[in-house]
Design an enzyme around this catalytic site. Structure first.
Site, PDB file in Angstrom:
ATOM      1  N   LYS A 299      31.584  10.686  58.977  1.00 15.49           N
ATOM      2  CA  LYS A 299      31.285  12.080  59.339  1.00 15.49           C
ATOM      3  C   LYS A 299      29.966  12.232  60.093  1.00 15.49           C
ATOM      4  O   LYS A 299      29.806  13.173  60.860  1.00 15.49           O
ATOM      5  CB  LYS A 299      31.247  12.954  58.081  1.00 15.49           C
ATOM      6  CG  LYS A 299      32.628  13.287  57.540  1.00 15.49           C
ATOM      7  CD  LYS A 299      32.548  14.263  56.389  1.00 15.49           C
ATOM      8  CE  LYS A 299      33.908  14.493  55.780  1.00 15.49           C
ATOM      9  NZ  LYS A 299      33.912  15.412  54.654  1.00 15.49           N
ATOM     10  N   ASP A 335      34.632  21.796  56.848  1.00 16.05           N
ATOM     11  CA  ASP A 335      34.435  21.657  55.398  1.00 16.05           C
ATOM     12  C   ASP A 335      33.723  22.870  54.815  1.00 16.05           C
ATOM     13  O   ASP A 335      34.079  23.357  53.731  1.00 16.05           O
ATOM     14  CB  ASP A 335      33.582  20.413  55.094  1.00 16.05           C
ATOM     15  CG  ASP A 335      34.412  19.136  55.060  1.00 16.05           C
ATOM     16  OD1 ASP A 335      35.642  19.232  54.870  1.00 16.05           O
ATOM     17  OD2 ASP A 335      33.832  18.049  55.217  1.00 16.05           O
ATOM     18  N   ALA A 363      29.140  16.241  51.153  1.00 14.41           N
ATOM     19  CA  ALA A 363      29.821  17.463  50.716  1.00 14.41           C
ATOM     20  C   ALA A 363      28.806  18.466  50.176  1.00 14.41           C
ATOM     21  O   ALA A 363      28.942  19.683  50.388  1.00 14.41           O
ATOM     22  CB  ALA A 363      30.877  17.131  49.661  1.00 14.41           C
ATOM     23  N   GLY A 467      39.748  20.891  43.959  1.00 10.87           N
ATOM     24  CA  GLY A 467      39.391  20.514  45.331  1.00 10.87           C
ATOM     25  C   GLY A 467      40.511  20.650  46.350  1.00 10.87           C
ATOM     26  O   GLY A 467      40.249  20.679  47.556  1.00 10.87           O
TER      27      GLY A 467
HETATM   28  P1  NAP Z   1      28.827  11.107  49.338  1.00 10.59           P
HETATM   29  O1  NAP Z   1      28.222  11.529  50.628  1.00 10.59           O
HETATM   30  O2  NAP Z   1      29.031   9.664  49.049  1.00 10.59           O
HETATM   31  O3  NAP Z   1      27.911  11.729  48.167  1.00 10.59           O
HETATM   32  C1  NAP Z   1      28.203  11.532  46.821  1.00 10.59           C
HETATM   33  C2  NAP Z   1      27.095  12.094  45.952  1.00 10.59           C
HETATM   34  O4  NAP Z   1      27.479  11.861  44.600  1.00 10.59           O
HETATM   35  C3  NAP Z   1      25.739  11.400  46.159  1.00 10.59           C
HETATM   36  O5  NAP Z   1      24.705  12.337  46.033  1.00 10.59           O
HETATM   37  C4  NAP Z   1      25.703  10.425  45.013  1.00 10.59           C
HETATM   38  O6  NAP Z   1      24.426  10.131  44.531  1.00 10.59           O
HETATM   39  C5  NAP Z   1      26.426  11.189  43.934  1.00 10.59           C
HETATM   40  N1  NAP Z   1      26.921  10.271  42.928  1.00 10.59           N
HETATM   41  C6  NAP Z   1      27.718   9.202  43.133  1.00 10.59           C
HETATM   42  N2  NAP Z   1      27.958   8.592  41.947  1.00 10.59           N
HETATM   43  C7  NAP Z   1      27.290   9.302  41.004  1.00 10.59           C
HETATM   44  C8  NAP Z   1      27.124   9.165  39.614  1.00 10.59           C
HETATM   45  N3  NAP Z   1      27.716   8.143  38.967  1.00 10.59           N
HETATM   46  N4  NAP Z   1      26.354  10.051  38.951  1.00 10.59           N
HETATM   47  C9  NAP Z   1      25.759  11.064  39.620  1.00 10.59           C
HETATM   48  N5  NAP Z   1      25.855  11.248  40.948  1.00 10.59           N
HETATM   49  C10 NAP Z   1      26.628  10.378  41.636  1.00 10.59           C
HETATM   50  O7  NAP Z   1      30.254  11.792  49.130  1.00 10.59           O
HETATM   51  P2  NAP Z   1      30.715  13.222  49.684  1.00 10.59           P
HETATM   52  O8  NAP Z   1      31.369  13.067  51.005  1.00 10.59           O
HETATM   53  O9  NAP Z   1      29.580  14.159  49.533  1.00 10.59           O
HETATM   54  O10 NAP Z   1      31.886  13.579  48.659  1.00 10.59           O
HETATM   55  C11 NAP Z   1      31.612  13.907  47.303  1.00 10.59           C
HETATM   56  C12 NAP Z   1      32.904  14.279  46.602  1.00 10.59           C
HETATM   57  O11 NAP Z   1      33.453  15.438  47.193  1.00 10.59           O
HETATM   58  C13 NAP Z   1      33.967  13.184  46.721  1.00 10.59           C
HETATM   59  O12 NAP Z   1      34.618  13.047  45.485  1.00 10.59           O
HETATM   60  C14 NAP Z   1      34.917  13.715  47.761  1.00 10.59           C
HETATM   61  O13 NAP Z   1      36.250  13.278  47.531  1.00 10.59           O
HETATM   62  C15 NAP Z   1      34.817  15.219  47.523  1.00 10.59           C
HETATM   63  N6  NAP Z   1      35.150  15.955  48.739  1.00 10.59           N
HETATM   64  C16 NAP Z   1      36.227  16.793  48.692  1.00 10.59           C
HETATM   65  C17 NAP Z   1      36.586  17.507  49.803  1.00 10.59           C
HETATM   66  C18 NAP Z   1      37.765  18.433  49.722  1.00 10.59           C
HETATM   67  O14 NAP Z   1      38.274  18.874  50.774  1.00 10.59           O
HETATM   68  N7  NAP Z   1      38.221  18.776  48.546  1.00 10.59           N
HETATM   69  C19 NAP Z   1      35.861  17.390  51.000  1.00 10.59           C
HETATM   70  C20 NAP Z   1      34.743  16.545  51.011  1.00 10.59           C
HETATM   71  C21 NAP Z   1      34.402  15.830  49.875  1.00 10.59           C
HETATM   72  P3  NAP Z   1      23.435   9.102  45.275  1.00 10.59           P
HETATM   73  O15 NAP Z   1      23.028   9.833  46.513  1.00 10.59           O
HETATM   74  O16 NAP Z   1      22.370   8.893  44.310  1.00 10.59           O
HETATM   75  O17 NAP Z   1      24.264   7.877  45.560  1.00 10.59           O
END
Ligand code: NAP
Length: 500
Positions: A299, A335, A363, A467
């Protein structure tokens, strides 16, 4: 030589004994244009040529017989002598074809009109692909088959080029890029002249990497309707095969009567993909590509490959949608609006509402930006203090550590972490106790539909949103950007496609 483009699906059947072959072939024949009998799957040579000839009579479809040795992707160790003796007097029938590997060609004098002469490379795309084609094309074999392993989506390019060349030269060919990165060649191949495409009866029946099952080829990708005019859109990410986005967009194409198909593109090198296959000024492929959804991990990196980025997406710092418009690539972010859409329906105005966002990734960024646009008051909760601080500073919001969080008094709590999905399926970023006194809990995870966080939230008496609501809402905006059309789909319509 045939020079027409027809969509044919061949269902491979791979069983250990003859009776299993018989029943599987019967099921395959109901959905297939061709049935391939993978005779190398038989446990040992426990079926005589007469048995196989008998079996052929029971299959009401053209049949391809394959007897592939393990070193060429088959299921049995076969000596050259065993293979030669099999193909010297192969089982026959009215509509029976023989898939013979190219290395046997000098030692056989088959009925060429029934031969599919094949070459497989499971290690990658050979640099001498054209010479391999020329060698096969030099024989009188009716159909040529070349299957190579795709390690990135750009490995589909030489395969599409081969299809174009064979079509121009009037040769019938099956050209496939195997593996998840090559799925586009399986879906789009027939519309570019491939003699057929392979699709097993179900995912478990796949006989080569990346095969899409026959049911999905027909009912999800509408492969029979794909032609040269078809608009192509797709999902760019790594991984992508688990996504339900193809269900959303292909359903939309069908319901809106748009001649379009939405394909998963497993992309490692997004720059190479955009340069060689997407950008109208540099791409090496002539196709009617209209738009892309961009997902993790591309992204942000995709932004440097675009000609124009909508100001909102620039502020968010991520692009999840690309539109191919004339000779330019336009980027936007759906998004943020997709995330807000279900909240406005459920909560009405978000102005002055107290919102907690858990997570500090992509996200979370889109969520903060979107909620600020709605004049909500946002607090960020995340595990990594440095990352949390810098994101909070960037948007001028407050932040707190996740470990000791209490969400009492928040109107809305949003999970923007992967906790609750994949390897974290049994985890939750907040407990029932932490959620007590919160209004609504919105989990951005959509697979599974019911996460542990949502269960904890219900126990705590909160309203919940899953979601899928966001996924569908942002997809609707994407579809409109690509086609100018709106479509009607509810998140619950997708429940049957969610597989954990
Ligand atoms: P990302 O950029 O990888 O960010 C993930 C975040 O979660 C980071 O801040 C990470 O912390 C944190 N994290 C990961 N493991 C963790 C843990 N064990 N304990 C606490 N925090 C944790 O991912 P993203 O793109 O933002 O997506 C996040 C979620 O949203 C995903 O599950 C994705 O499937 C969902 N999503 C859904 C949609 C939808 O249309 N429904 C759209 C976009 C995203 P660190 O920074 O410390 O690693």
């Amino acid at each position: 030589m045939n020079n027409e483009k027809t969509t044919r699906i061949c269902i491979p059947v791979c069983e250990k004994d003859l009776s299993a072959f018989e029943s599987a072939s019967e099921r395959a024949a109901e959905a297939a244009d061709f049935v391939e009998l993978r005779l190398d799957c038989l446990d040992s040579v426990n079926a005589t040529p007469e048995d196989i000839t008998q079996l052929l009579k029971t299959i009401p479809r053209p049949v391809i017989l394959t007897f592939r040795p393990s070193e060429q992707g088959g299921h049995r160790d076969l000596t050259r002598e065993e293979r030669l003796s099999f193909w010297n007097i192969p089982p026959r029938g009215d509509a029976v074809w023989w898939d013979v590997e190219g290395d046997l060609v000098q030692s056989l004098s088959p009925e060429w009109a029934r031969v599919i002469l094949s070459h497989h490379d499971f290690s990658g795309v050979p640099t001498d692909l054209d010479q391999i084609y020329e060698k096969l094309a030099h024989t009188p074999a009716r159909v040529l088959k070349i299957a190579v392993q795709a390690n990135d989506v750009v490995d589909c390019l030489p395969v599409f080029k081969l299809l174009d060349r064979a079509y121009t030269e009037g040769r019938e060919i099956i050209a496939i890029a195997m593996g998840n990165a090559g799925v586009a060649t399986r879906i789009l191949g027939p519309s570019r002249g491939a003699f057929l495409t392979y699709g097993p009866l179900d995912d478990e029946g796949a006989t080569a990497p990346g095969q899409v099952n026959a049911h999905k080829l027909r009912s999800l990708y509408n492969i029979d309707k794909i032609d040269e005019e078809t608009i192509v859109c797709g999902l760019v990410g790594l991984p992508v095969m688990h996504s339900v986005s193809p269900h959303i967009h292909n359903t939309a194409f069908a319901s809106e009567g748009v001649n379009g198909v939405y394909v998963p593109f497993e992309v490692r090198d997004v720059k190479a993909f955009l340069k060689r296959m997407v950008h109208p000024r540099t791409r090496e492929l002539d196709w009617n590509l209209r738009g892309l959804s961009i997902t993790a991990p591309h992204k942000q990196s995709v932004m440097q490959c675009l000609d124009w980025i909508e100001p909102d997406a620039k502020e968010i710092g991520a692009v999840n949608t690309v539109v191919v418009e004339q000779d330019r690539l336009l980027g936007s972010n759906t998004d943020a609006a997709g995330l807000i859409d279900p909240l406005l329906r459920i909560m009405g105005s978000l102005a002055q509402r107290k919102v907690a966002i858990i997570g500090a990734g992509g996200a979370a960024r889109a969520a903060i930006w979107a909620l600020q646009q709605q004049k909500a008051t946002v607090t960020l909760f995340a595990r990594n203090p440095a990352k949390t601080d810098s994101l909070a500073q960037l948007f001028g919001i407050s932040c707190e550590p996740l470990s000791a969080a209490s969400f009492a008094g928040y109107d809305l709590v949003i999970n923007a972490t992967p906790l609750g999905s994949g390897v974290h399926i049994d985890e939750s970023p907040a407990t029932q106790v932490q959620l007590s006194g919160a209004g609504c809990v919105y989990d951005l995870i959509y697979n599974p539909i019911d996460t542990r966080l949502l269960r904890e939230a219900r126990e705590a008496g909160c309203e919940t949103v899953g979601g899928l609501e966001m996924l569908v809402a942002q997809a609707k905006i994407q579809f409109k950007l690509w086609t100018g059309k709106e479509f009607d789909l509810k998140a619950t319509d997708l429940h049957e496609f969610i597989r954990i």
